[in-house]
Design a protein around this motif. Structure first.
Motif, PDB file in Angstrom:
ATOM      1  N   UNK A 394       1.012  -1.049  -0.086  1.00  0.00           N
ATOM      2  CA  UNK A 394       0.134  -0.001  -0.053  1.00  0.00           C
ATOM      3  C   UNK A 394       0.803   1.340   0.220  1.00  0.00           C
ATOM      4  N   UNK A 395       1.865   1.144   0.712  1.00  0.00           N
ATOM      5  CA  UNK A 395       2.796   2.042   0.372  1.00  0.00           C
ATOM      6  C   UNK A 395       3.237   2.558  -1.098  1.00  0.00           C
ATOM      7  N   UNK A 396       3.919   1.857  -1.546  1.00  0.00           N
ATOM      8  CA  UNK A 396       4.400   2.243  -2.716  1.00  0.00           C
ATOM      9  C   UNK A 396       3.238   2.160  -3.671  1.00  0.00           C
ATOM     10  N   UNK A 397       1.894   1.718  -3.618  1.00  0.00           N
ATOM     11  CA  UNK A 397       0.860   3.031  -4.269  1.00  0.00           C
ATOM     12  C   UNK A 397       0.870   4.133  -3.721  1.00  0.00           C
ATOM     13  N   UNK A 398       0.587   3.850  -2.490  1.00  0.00           N
ATOM     14  CA  UNK A 398       0.244   5.781  -2.656  1.00  0.00           C
ATOM     15  C   UNK A 398       1.027   6.901  -2.629  1.00  0.00           C
ATOM     16  N   UNK A 399       2.625   5.548  -2.510  1.00  0.00           N
ATOM     17  CA  UNK A 399       3.710   6.707  -2.803  1.00  0.00           C
ATOM     18  C   UNK A 399       3.639   7.657  -4.180  1.00  0.00           C
ATOM     19  N   UNK A 400       3.307   6.289  -5.072  1.00  0.00           N
ATOM     20  CA  UNK A 400       3.305   6.959  -6.375  1.00  0.00           C
ATOM     21  C   UNK A 400       2.214   7.229  -6.844  1.00  0.00           C
ATOM     22  N   UNK A 401       0.869   7.137  -6.026  1.00  0.00           N
ATOM     23  CA  UNK A 401      -0.282   7.751  -6.582  1.00  0.00           C
ATOM     24  C   UNK A 401      -0.182   9.625  -7.441  1.00  0.00           C
ATOM     25  N   UNK A 402       0.727  10.259  -6.223  1.00  0.00           N
ATOM     26  CA  UNK A 402       1.040  11.731  -6.849  1.00  0.00           C
ATOM     27  C   UNK A 402       1.913  11.745  -7.905  1.00  0.00           C
ATOM     28  N   UNK A 403       2.265  11.370  -8.250  1.00  0.00           N
ATOM     29  CA  UNK A 403       3.390  11.509  -9.757  1.00  0.00           C
ATOM     30  C   UNK A 403       2.687  10.267 -10.808  1.00  0.00           C
ATOM     31  N   UNK A 404       1.484   9.541 -10.664  1.00  0.00           N
ATOM     32  CA  UNK A 404       1.426   9.214 -11.908  1.00  0.00           C
ATOM     33  C   UNK A 404       0.026  10.033 -12.226  1.00  0.00           C
ATOM     34  N   UNK A 405      -0.685  10.654 -11.272  1.00  0.00           N
ATOM     35  CA  UNK A 405      -1.877  11.995 -11.445  1.00  0.00           C
ATOM     36  C   UNK A 405      -1.142  12.545 -12.145  1.00  0.00           C
ATOM     37  N   UNK A 406      -0.244  12.653 -11.626  1.00  0.00           N
ATOM     38  CA  UNK A 406       0.572  14.135 -12.685  1.00  0.00           C
ATOM     39  C   UNK A 406       1.447  14.335 -13.950  1.00  0.00           C
ATOM     40  N   UNK A 407       1.490  12.282 -13.768  1.00  0.00           N
ATOM     41  CA  UNK A 407       2.487  12.446 -15.110  1.00  0.00           C
ATOM     42  C   UNK A 407       0.996  11.984 -16.047  1.00  0.00           C
ATOM     43  N   UNK A 408       0.332  11.531 -15.916  1.00  0.00           N
ATOM     44  CA  UNK A 408      -1.274  11.074 -16.978  1.00  0.00           C
ATOM     45  C   UNK A 408      -2.427  12.442 -17.022  1.00  0.00           C
ATOM     46  N   UNK A 409      -2.309  13.665 -16.640  1.00  0.00           N
ATOM     47  CA  UNK A 409      -3.062  14.608 -16.737  1.00  0.00           C
ATOM     48  C   UNK A 409      -3.650  14.491 -15.881  1.00  0.00           C
ATOM     49  N   UNK A 410      -4.155  14.145 -15.159  1.00  0.00           N
ATOM     50  CA  UNK A 410      -5.219  14.048 -14.066  1.00  0.00           C
ATOM     51  C   UNK A 410      -5.534  15.643 -13.416  1.00  0.00           C
ATOM     52  N   UNK A 411      -4.679  15.535 -12.997  1.00  0.00           N
ATOM     53  CA  UNK A 411      -3.957  17.559 -11.981  1.00  0.00           C
ATOM     54  C   UNK A 411      -2.927  18.103 -12.777  1.00  0.00           C
ATOM     55  N   UNK A 412      -3.002  19.229 -13.103  1.00  0.00           N
ATOM     56  CA  UNK A 412      -2.194  19.794 -13.334  1.00  0.00           C
ATOM     57  C   UNK A 412      -1.124  20.764 -11.605  1.00  0.00           C
ATOM     58  N   UNK A 413      -1.480  19.932 -11.130  1.00  0.00           N
ATOM     59  CA  UNK A 413      -0.787  20.792  -9.269  1.00  0.00           C
ATOM     60  C   UNK A 413       0.703  19.527  -9.249  1.00  0.00           C
ATOM     61  N   UNK A 414       1.836  20.807  -9.538  1.00  0.00           N
ATOM     62  CA  UNK A 414       3.308  21.104  -9.584  1.00  0.00           C
ATOM     63  C   UNK A 414       3.450  20.147  -8.284  1.00  0.00           C
ATOM     64  N   UNK A 415       4.132  18.942  -8.684  1.00  0.00           N
ATOM     65  CA  UNK A 415       3.843  17.974  -7.450  1.00  0.00           C
ATOM     66  C   UNK A 415       5.690  18.519  -6.252  1.00  0.00           C
ATOM     67  N   UNK A 416       5.595  18.704  -5.640  1.00  0.00           N
ATOM     68  CA  UNK A 416       6.779  19.025  -4.443  1.00  0.00           C
ATOM     69  C   UNK A 416       7.700  18.061  -3.575  1.00  0.00           C
TER      70      UNK A 416
END
Length: 490
Positions: A394-416
């Motif tokens: 679950x940690x691996x999936x959840x840690x990659x969720x912000x990166x996947x959401x930004x990579x797929x264009x689901x959101x335009x919020x920049x990764x911090x």
């Protein structure tokens, strides 16, 4: 005057730091309490003896709860940042939301990144080795001996991973400067290692999320009450009741029979009781629940899935014509300065819903894969080792969720924080291939899901159904137990 201004600025900075630390602690405390109740719900109940194994299990439970809380924080990180940006944009001078600022958001991203590294590379390996340790031969058995063995195993594991990463860096980027930078443990090695883990997590999400998006229809169909079309529930309940009574009599009188043994009869009786419970629930459900809730939820799932695929398709076009669509190398106007969606607050709410939907779908898809099917936790019957494995996954999936959401264009919020420092995010071909694979695999999974019944009928018409060319046995909508206990194919 300048001295007073400097003192005032220091006091304001100090109060700001205390306020942000308090908010972070309160958020973490809430996540930790929720995670503790979730884990104790599935953890196998052990004896309440204060022996050595009980202490080891308690320490492992604490570390697993910490990991699950960090995972929940990683999932909530991007939605919290998006909604905070919209609130600051709508109420820029409101006194009651002054605590919600860019410094707090950046601090949360850095804390989640730090604790994700600690849980993944320190806490979870320590919990696993500590749980499996017994102490070196020749030493006095006890907690100290087990801690010593665990620390030795951690050092050996760290050396092994360090060597593997060094060799991988030498093969991929044969540069003296890049290999020497690996000796900088904190500034380069750990972020580089976490970047590799994040890439693996994104690839795992690429595998699990399309499967989960198609499986969500089956899961929700199992949880909700389906409409009773051309079905007589009273007759089915009457038949299943007769079968239950027959099995009960057979179990009481013919437990030593050659044809059936007691265990097979008990399992069949449990299946019949489960089916009877489902039929009674369908009968007691109201007409609104049967005829309105189920179709509405199915349509909502279809709309969310379609929007996700459309956003990915639009992001692919943006990547081809605009290089600023890359997830790395672009920095927005800052938190609270501009809306990230063209639809304002409504668009931000839609992004948050889609992010949660993708996370739930990825978890469903993860447990639907055959390789990870044994990882499914059972209530009050899950070993501590399996809990550790689930927490790491679950940690691996959840840690990659912000990166996947930004990579797929689901959101335009920049990764911090360290999330935006991953090297592979600046590679155009990796990002474009990731988007294309996600769109293609998701579309294929949905087409396979909705055409399974048609394919079964075509195979029957052609006489090829005996060859088992279509593997749809995992979906409960394709095969389900009938009222007489047999299997019928829809």
């Amino acid at each position: 005057m300048e001295a007073q201004d400097e003192v005032s600025a220091r006091e304001q900075h100090f109060h700001s730091q205390v306020r942000e630390s308090t908010i972070c602690f309160l958020l973490f405390a809430v996540l930790y309490i929720v995670s503790y109740f979730i884990i104790t719900r599935y953890k196998r109940k052990s004896d309440e003896q204060e022996d050595e194994d009980a202490i080891v299990n308690r320490i492992s439970l604490f570390l697993s709860t910490l990991t699950l809380a960090v995972s929940a924080g990683a999932v909530l990180l991007l939605p919290f940042s998006i909604i905070s940006n919209e609130i600051l944009l709508s109420f820029p001078h409101n006194y009651y939301i002054q605590w919600l600022n860019g410094s707090l958001i950046h601090g949360l991203w850095n804390l989640v990144s730090l604790f994700s590294n600690l849980c993944l590379f320190v806490f979870m390996p320590f919990a696993f080795f500590f749980l499996e340790s017994e102490g070196f031969a020749g030493l006095k058995k006890g907690i100290r001996a087990r801690i010593l063995e665990t620390l030795v195993m951690l050092v050996l594991l760290a050396l092994l991973i360090l060597g593997m990463v060094w060799v991988a860096s030498a093969l991929i980027d044969n540069d003296t400067a890049s290999m020497e930078s690996l000796y900088d443990l904190w500034e380069f090695y750990l972020p580089y290692l976490y970047s590799c883990i994040s890439l693996m997590g994104c690839l795992l999400l690429l595998l699990c999320t399309p499967v989960g998006l198609s499986r969500m229809f089956t899961v929700m169909g199992q949880l909700l009450v389906k409409p009773a079309i051309l079905e007589d529930l009273d007759e089915q309940i009457y038949i299943i009741t007769l079968e239950e009574e027959a099995l009960q009599r057979r179990l009481n009188g013919l437990s030593s029979s050659v044809e059936y043994n007691a265990m097979e009869l008990e399992q069949e009786l449990d299946n019949v009781k489960t089916l009877k419970t489902k039929l009674e629930r369908r009968k007691k459900a109201s007409a609104w629940e049967r005829n309105l809730v189920y179709p509405a939820v199915m349509v909502l799932l279809l709309i969310e899935t379609s929007i996700s695929v459309l956003l990915v398709a639009c992001n692919i076009l943006c990547l081809l014509v605009d290089e600023t669509a890359m997830p790395k190398g672009t920095r927005g106007p800052g938190i609270g300065n501009a809306s990230l969606s063209a639809f304002g607050f409504v668009g931000a709410a839609l992004e948050i819903i889609l992010i949660f939907y993708l996370m739930v779908s990825s978890v469903v898809g993860f447990y639907s894969l055959r390789f990870f099917g044994n990882f499914i936790p059972k209530k009050d019957d899950t070993t501590m080792t399996k809990i550790i494995g689930n927490c790491v996954s679950i940690l691996v999936l959840s840690s990659a969720l912000p990166v996947m959401s930004r990579t797929l264009g689901i959101t335009r919020f920049d990764l911090l924080g360290d999330f935006g420092r991953f090297n592979w995010l600046g590679n155009f071909y990796i990002v474009l291939s990731y988007n294309l694979l996600f769109a293609i695999v998701t579309t294929l999974c949905l087409v396979r899901k909705f055409t399974s019944a048609v394919r079964e009928e075509l195979l029957k018409a052609l006489g090829l159904h005996k060859l088992h060319l279509s593997n749809t046995s995992r979906d409960s909508e394709t095969t389900k137990p009938s009222a007489n206990g047999h299997q019928k194919v829809l």
